[in-house]
Design an enzyme around this catalytic site. Structure first.
Site, PDB file in Angstrom:
ATOM      1  N   HIS A 488      43.724  38.871  48.136  1.00 33.33           N
ATOM      2  CA  HIS A 488      44.059  40.168  47.566  1.00 33.33           C
ATOM      3  C   HIS A 488      45.455  40.645  47.956  1.00 33.33           C
ATOM      4  O   HIS A 488      45.926  41.674  47.463  1.00 33.33           O
ATOM      5  CB  HIS A 488      43.024  41.212  47.992  1.00 33.33           C
ATOM      6  CG  HIS A 488      42.776  42.256  46.942  1.00 33.33           C
ATOM      7  ND1 HIS A 488      43.646  42.501  45.903  1.00 33.33           N
ATOM      8  CD2 HIS A 488      41.748  43.130  46.763  1.00 33.33           C
ATOM      9  CE1 HIS A 488      43.180  43.458  45.132  1.00 33.33           C
ATOM     10  NE2 HIS A 488      42.024  43.857  45.630  1.00 33.33           N
ATOM     11  N   ASP A 492      45.724  40.360  42.134  1.00 35.82           N
ATOM     12  CA  ASP A 492      44.949  41.565  41.875  1.00 35.82           C
ATOM     13  C   ASP A 492      43.719  41.226  41.037  1.00 35.82           C
ATOM     14  O   ASP A 492      43.604  40.130  40.478  1.00 35.82           O
ATOM     15  CB  ASP A 492      45.802  42.628  41.172  1.00 35.82           C
ATOM     16  CG  ASP A 492      46.436  42.104  39.889  1.00 35.82           C
ATOM     17  OD1 ASP A 492      45.690  41.700  38.970  1.00 35.82           O
ATOM     18  OD2 ASP A 492      47.678  42.074  39.805  1.00 35.82           O
TER      19      ASP A 492
END
Length: 518
Positions: A488, A492
């Protein structure tokens, strides 16, 4: 004028003295050991009067080479040589186990082994000496002069005053040692023999890999007492652990000669804890996952309809059943296709559209600034359950392979993984990973992103479910769950969802792969 005449007298005396010393030197050559340099004047430093012939030998420390992937140390599994053994160039020296796989180290020189820097089971540092080899006879004289020490020799009995002065300053030669019985060396024909003795008739042969033998040594287990469950009775690591567990199990209670009454209170048994060392594969997984959990993950799951892929695979397997296909002699023949080659190809096709999933994160050590490194080839790691534990070999350059080539490479890697013969090249260079847990069981999973990668796909179990089709008719569909994990920090959720949608579309409509054949 007086100084000139004195100088001529000194020079004449010096020439006469030099001639006499030269004559004495010739006499010593005829009567005693060879002198490397002529005798010096009595007032010269005595340490330079005599020199012995230099011994032609050079002990060469062999450094443990860097085997890639940032590995800084390896465990010595077993030695194939011992001090005093004669080795040739490229002959095996030892077997080492790294965080990736076991590797056989060969000699870069021909010579005689002088010293082993590590024992079996110790950790050897990359770039440090791990064995010394005497390369006598294979080195040039110019290369050996810096390493060859001088040995003094004892001249014959002196006959003149000058010789007496010189001989008084020389060390005396020790008397020769009495002859000892010659013992045969542990090698024949100049090459050290590290082969196990042939079993005698009736003797049990132990079939086990070096890793299993090392584990048995660590646990103090006699492999002759272990029953192997592998192919042709081969002893696996699970057999050793099972033997230790049975050996350490408490003895079964002997039956009591009387039946206890109902008023007898049962005695509670005390908890027993048995420590067990991690296997080498478990140690590798421990280190890798510890580093991987420093990466912030997120999970994205989706359902994929395998109905069309099931039909396509069925048609192709009918063709393969008539005659197994192989593109060349270097690849394994493919007798039956699984679903995994199609999924691997679909992932590769999605990486062309979303190359960020084929990248890695780099941190500049000088500025501590992160950056992304995009990679052109799709090297897809495949998590495999093997008798030795979880291994992740890598299929290289998937983008240039078709379904049949991917299936052949899968067959090859699975065979090597089962036998514990994967090389460092087979285990390194991955850019993204696919983990198929569905062949064992489980519908959903949350895979962990591997270090130096940013995404991983977990495949669940395929199941048959009822679904509404055209005209609201209930039809049978084959559904499988795909679970994606991504880093992350750089990926995204929207990017991951779009890439997963590309993979889902290719798997649900596998005929599109025909348009992307390479």
């Amino acid at each position: 004028m007086f100084l000139n005449q004195s100088s001529r007298v000194v020079r004449q005396q010096w020439r006469l003295s030099s001639r006499r010393l030269s004559s004495l030197s010739q006499q010593h050559r005829a009567r005693g050991p060879t002198l490397r340099t002529p005798l010096s004047p009595p007032f010269a430093p005595p340490a330079r009067l005599f020199h012995a012939s230099r011994s032609l030998y050079a002990v060469k420390p062999v450094l443990l080479a860097d085997i890639g992937e940032g590995i800084v140390e390896c465990e010595i599994i077993q030695w194939f040589v011992e001090p005093g053994a004669r080795v040739e160039e490229f002959s095996p020296l030892c077997e080492v186990q790294s965080d990736k796989a076991s590797v056989e180290i060969t000699s870069r020189f021909a010579g005689v082994v002088k010293k082993l820097h590590y024992e079996a089971g110790e950790m050897a540092k990359v770039g440090k000496p791990f064995v010394d080899i005497d390369i006598q006879g294979d080195a040039k004289e110019a290369d050996l002069q810096a390493l060859a020490p001088a040995e003094p020799v004892t001249p014959t009995e002196p006959t003149t005053k000058i010789e007496n002065q010189v001989a008084a300053q020389l060390p005396k030669q020790p008397p020769p040692a009495p002859p000892s019985e010659h013992k045969p060396a542990p090698w024949s024909n100049g090459v050290y023999e590290h082969t196990s003795p042939k079993p005698q008739p009736g003797e049990k042969v132990i079939l086990a890999t070096p890793a299993v033998r090392y584990l048995a040594k660590e646990l103090n287990v006699d492999l002759l007492q272990v029953q192997g469950t592998g192919k042709e009775g081969r002893i696996l690591k699970e057999d050793v652990y099972k033997f230790v567990e049975q050996k350490n199990a408490p003895p079964a209670p002997t039956p009591s000669p009387f039946t206890p009454s109902s008023s007898t209170t049962p005695t509670s048994q005390q908890q027993q804890e048995t420590p067990m060392l991690l296997t080498r594969t478990q140690e590798m997984m421990f280190k890798t996952m510890t580093r991987s959990l420093s990466i912030p993950h997120f999970l994205y799951a989706d359902e994929v309809d395998f109905t069309s892929l099931v039909e396509l695979r069925s048609r192709l397997n009918k063709v393969l059943a008539k005659q197994p296909l192989s593109l060349d002699s270097a690849t394994h023949p493919v007798a039956k296709l699984s679903y995994l080659p199609f999924i691997i190809k679909a992932v590769s096709m999605a990486l062309y559209k979303y190359p960020i999933l084929n990248s890695r994160v780099d941190i500049d050590p000088a500025t501590s600034k992160p950056s992304l490194v995009l990679r052109s080839q799709h090297n897809i790691g495949i998590a495999m359950d093997t008798p030795h534990g979880l291994l992740v070999p890598v299929i290289k350059n998937v983008g240039s392979l078709n379904i049949l080539q991917i299936a052949a490479e899968l067959t090859r890697l699975q065979s090597l993984a089962t036998e514990g013969k994967l090389s460092v090249g087979d285990m390194s260079g991955g850019t993204i990973t696919v983990s198929n847990i569905g062949n064992i069981g489980g519908t959903y999973l949350s895979p962990v992103v591997v270090e130096k990668e940013v995404a991983i796909l977990g495949i669940g179990r395929m199941r048959t479910v009822p679904a509404f089709g055209e005209n609201d008719r209930v039809v049978k569909k084959e559904i499988c769950n795909f679970s994606w994990s991504a880093d992350h920090r750089v990926v995204d959720g929207a990017t991951m969802a779009r890439a997963a949608e590309v993979v889902r579309g290719i798997v649900e409509g596998p005929d599109v792969m025909v348009m992307h054949l390479r």
